[in-house]
Design a protein around this motif. Structure first.
Motif, mmCIF file in Angstrom:
data_model
loop_
_atom_site.group_PDB
_atom_site.id
_atom_site.type_symbol
_atom_site.label_atom_id
_atom_site.label_comp_id
_atom_site.label_asym_id
_atom_site.label_seq_id
_atom_site.Cartn_x
_atom_site.Cartn_y
_atom_site.Cartn_z
ATOM 1 N N THR A 33 0.831 -1.205 0.000
ATOM 2 C CA THR A 33 0.000 0.000 0.000
ATOM 3 C C THR A 33 0.865 1.254 0.000
ATOM 4 N N LYS A 34 1.920 1.237 0.801
ATOM 5 C CA LYS A 34 2.822 2.389 0.871
ATOM 6 C C LYS A 34 3.541 2.603 -0.461
ATOM 7 N N ILE A 35 3.984 1.526 -1.100
ATOM 8 C CA ILE A 35 4.653 1.636 -2.403
ATOM 9 C C ILE A 35 3.710 2.252 -3.424
ATOM 10 N N ARG A 36 2.465 1.803 -3.443
ATOM 11 C CA ARG A 36 1.478 2.358 -4.375
ATOM 12 C C ARG A 36 1.281 3.854 -4.123
ATOM 13 N N GLN A 37 1.264 4.226 -2.862
ATOM 14 C CA GLN A 37 1.086 5.642 -2.512
ATOM 15 C C GLN A 37 2.288 6.468 -2.953
ATOM 16 N N LEU A 38 3.488 5.964 -2.683
ATOM 17 C CA LEU A 38 4.702 6.724 -2.985
ATOM 18 C C LEU A 38 4.911 6.912 -4.485
ATOM 19 N N ILE A 39 4.674 5.867 -5.280
ATOM 20 C CA ILE A 39 4.893 6.006 -6.723
ATOM 21 C C ILE A 39 3.812 6.878 -7.344
ATOM 22 N N TYR A 40 2.626 6.903 -6.747
ATOM 23 C CA TYR A 40 1.589 7.814 -7.236
ATOM 24 C C TYR A 40 1.970 9.262 -6.934
ATOM 25 N N GLU A 41 2.431 9.502 -5.720
ATOM 26 C CA GLU A 41 2.827 10.863 -5.348
ATOM 27 C C GLU A 41 4.042 11.327 -6.146
ATOM 28 N N ARG A 42 4.941 10.406 -6.403
ATOM 29 C CA ARG A 42 6.209 10.759 -7.056
ATOM 30 C C ARG A 42 6.062 10.901 -8.569
ATOM 31 N N ALA A 43 5.307 9.994 -9.193
ATOM 32 C CA ALA A 43 5.276 9.941 -10.654
ATOM 33 C C ALA A 43 3.872 9.894 -11.237
ATOM 34 N N GLY A 44 2.840 9.899 -10.386
ATOM 35 C CA GLY A 44 1.475 9.855 -10.901
ATOM 36 C C GLY A 44 1.042 8.485 -11.369
ATOM 37 N N GLY A 67 21.414 -4.633 0.967
ATOM 38 C CA GLY A 67 21.559 -5.653 1.998
ATOM 39 C C GLY A 67 20.371 -5.739 2.928
ATOM 40 N N MET A 68 19.177 -5.427 2.421
ATOM 41 C CA MET A 68 17.966 -5.449 3.235
ATOM 42 C C MET A 68 17.119 -6.677 2.930
ATOM 43 N N THR A 69 16.301 -7.075 3.885
ATOM 44 C CA THR A 69 15.411 -8.227 3.689
ATOM 45 C C THR A 69 13.942 -7.858 3.857
ATOM 46 N N ARG A 70 13.676 -6.645 4.324
ATOM 47 C CA ARG A 70 12.289 -6.222 4.565
ATOM 48 C C ARG A 70 11.984 -4.955 3.750
ATOM 49 N N PHE A 71 10.896 -5.008 2.993
ATOM 50 C CA PHE A 71 10.492 -3.839 2.221
ATOM 51 C C PHE A 71 10.207 -2.657 3.134
ATOM 52 N N GLY A 72 9.708 -2.939 4.325
ATOM 53 C CA GLY A 72 9.410 -1.863 5.266
ATOM 54 C C GLY A 72 10.651 -1.047 5.618
ATOM 55 N N ASP A 73 11.798 -1.731 5.771
ATOM 56 C CA ASP A 73 13.048 -1.026 6.068
ATOM 57 C C ASP A 73 13.471 -0.163 4.890
ATOM 58 N N TYR A 74 13.308 -0.688 3.678
ATOM 59 C CA TYR A 74 13.666 0.063 2.469
ATOM 60 C C TYR A 74 12.809 1.316 2.340
ATOM 61 N N LEU A 75 11.510 1.176 2.569
ATOM 62 C CA LEU A 75 10.602 2.318 2.457
ATOM 63 C C LEU A 75 10.886 3.348 3.535
ATOM 64 N N ALA A 76 11.215 2.886 4.725
ATOM 65 C CA ALA A 76 11.550 3.813 5.811
ATOM 66 C C ALA A 76 12.788 4.620 5.448
#
Length: 293
Positions: A33-44, A67-76
């Protein structure tokens, strides 16, 4: 950009003996959900629910790179550093580049007829240039149509994907892709590679010199590299990734950048007639400015 089934599988994880996909990275519902929100805000870009596997596959490389294993860490990390270069990598990963030389071929004779008798320099904008095939196809059309006058013409190619633009600037393509063109165009516009460049073809300088590439986010409040008026704008097969509100806003920004008789070329699955009254349909996915008053 196309990707093989094998490529997707290797990015997404390993297959167990029972046929179930075993993921090595954690992508939660909240992360998606966060990825969908961020790419919409960033690029429409509007990512549908069924794009989850694609998102996992494409962003997995970025997580492994860090070197990450969790998408949540990457988004943070992204949100913690709003000006970081990683935002461009994030956007590039989620941008689809599917293109070809003279794709939707019926548009190019229409462009040729439109500019044939022009005496002033012709200017065309390719607003979703991707890896360059569209703006170079426009340049080839101008050369075929205008003859010596094409040396005064110019094509602006813009895209949000900086990786795609680097490939576009290089102007080098696999021979099997170029071989889909007719023999005369191959002879006139391309140089075949030899030795270590075997299997590649490069655009001749007289073609590539007509095209200038710049990075551009169509959602940005300003478009610095875009200076009209243009004889035509190609905005094909990108609006389908935006919602109607974003589409309308972009179309309204196109209007003052076109010459009064300028043409707007859309993709085969796009219909702008029900989005805004700024443009009217002239023919098959080709629009002109609507007359006011």
């Amino acid at each position: 950009m196309t990707q093989s089934v094998e490529g997707v599988a290797s990015d997404a994880g390993q297959w167990s003996s029972g046929g179930q996909l075993e993921r090595d990275l954690v992508l939660t519902d909240a992360d998606f959900t966060k990825i969908r929100q961020l790419i919409y805000e960033r690029a429409g870009i509007v990512l549908a629910e069924h794009k989850r596997e694609m998102v996992y596959s494409r962003l997995a490389k970025r997580l492994r790179h860090h070197g990450m294993t969790r998408f949540g860490d990457y988004l943070a990390r992204l949100e913690r550093y709003p000006e970081a270069r990683e935002w461009q990598a994030f956007t590039n990963a989620l941008t689809t580049n599917l293109t070809a030389f003279f794709r939707e071929a019926h548009h190019f004779p229409l462009l040729a007829d439109h500019v044939r008798d022009r005496r002033e320099p012709v200017r065309i904008w390719s607003a979703a240039a991707s890896t360059g095939e569209e703006p170079y196809s426009i340049a080839m059309t101008l050369m075929e149509t205008l003859g010596s006058r094409a040396s005064n013409a110019s094509v602006l190619g813009t895209d949000i994907d900086t990786d795609a633009l680097e490939r576009a600037r290089a102007g080098i393509y696999p021979v099997e892709q170029v071989n889909k063109l007719d023999a005369e165009r191959i002879r006139r516009f391309f140089q075949r590679g030899r030795g270590r460049h075997e299997g590649l073809a490069r655009l001749r300088p007289e073609v590539s010199n007509l095209v200038e590439f710049h990075s551009l986010n169509l959602l940005a409040p300003q478009w610095p590299p875009v200076k009209g008026p243009f004889d035509a704008i190609f905005c094909r097969n990108i609006m389908i990734y935006f919602d109607k509100q974003t589409q309308a806003r972009i179309l309204e920004r196109f209007a003052p950048l076109l010459k009064p008789d300028g043409l707007l070329f859309a993709g085969h699955s796009e219909n702008f007639s029900y989005i805004t009254d700024v443009f009217r349909l002239r023919g098959q996915t080709v629009y002109t400015l609507a007359k006011r008053g």
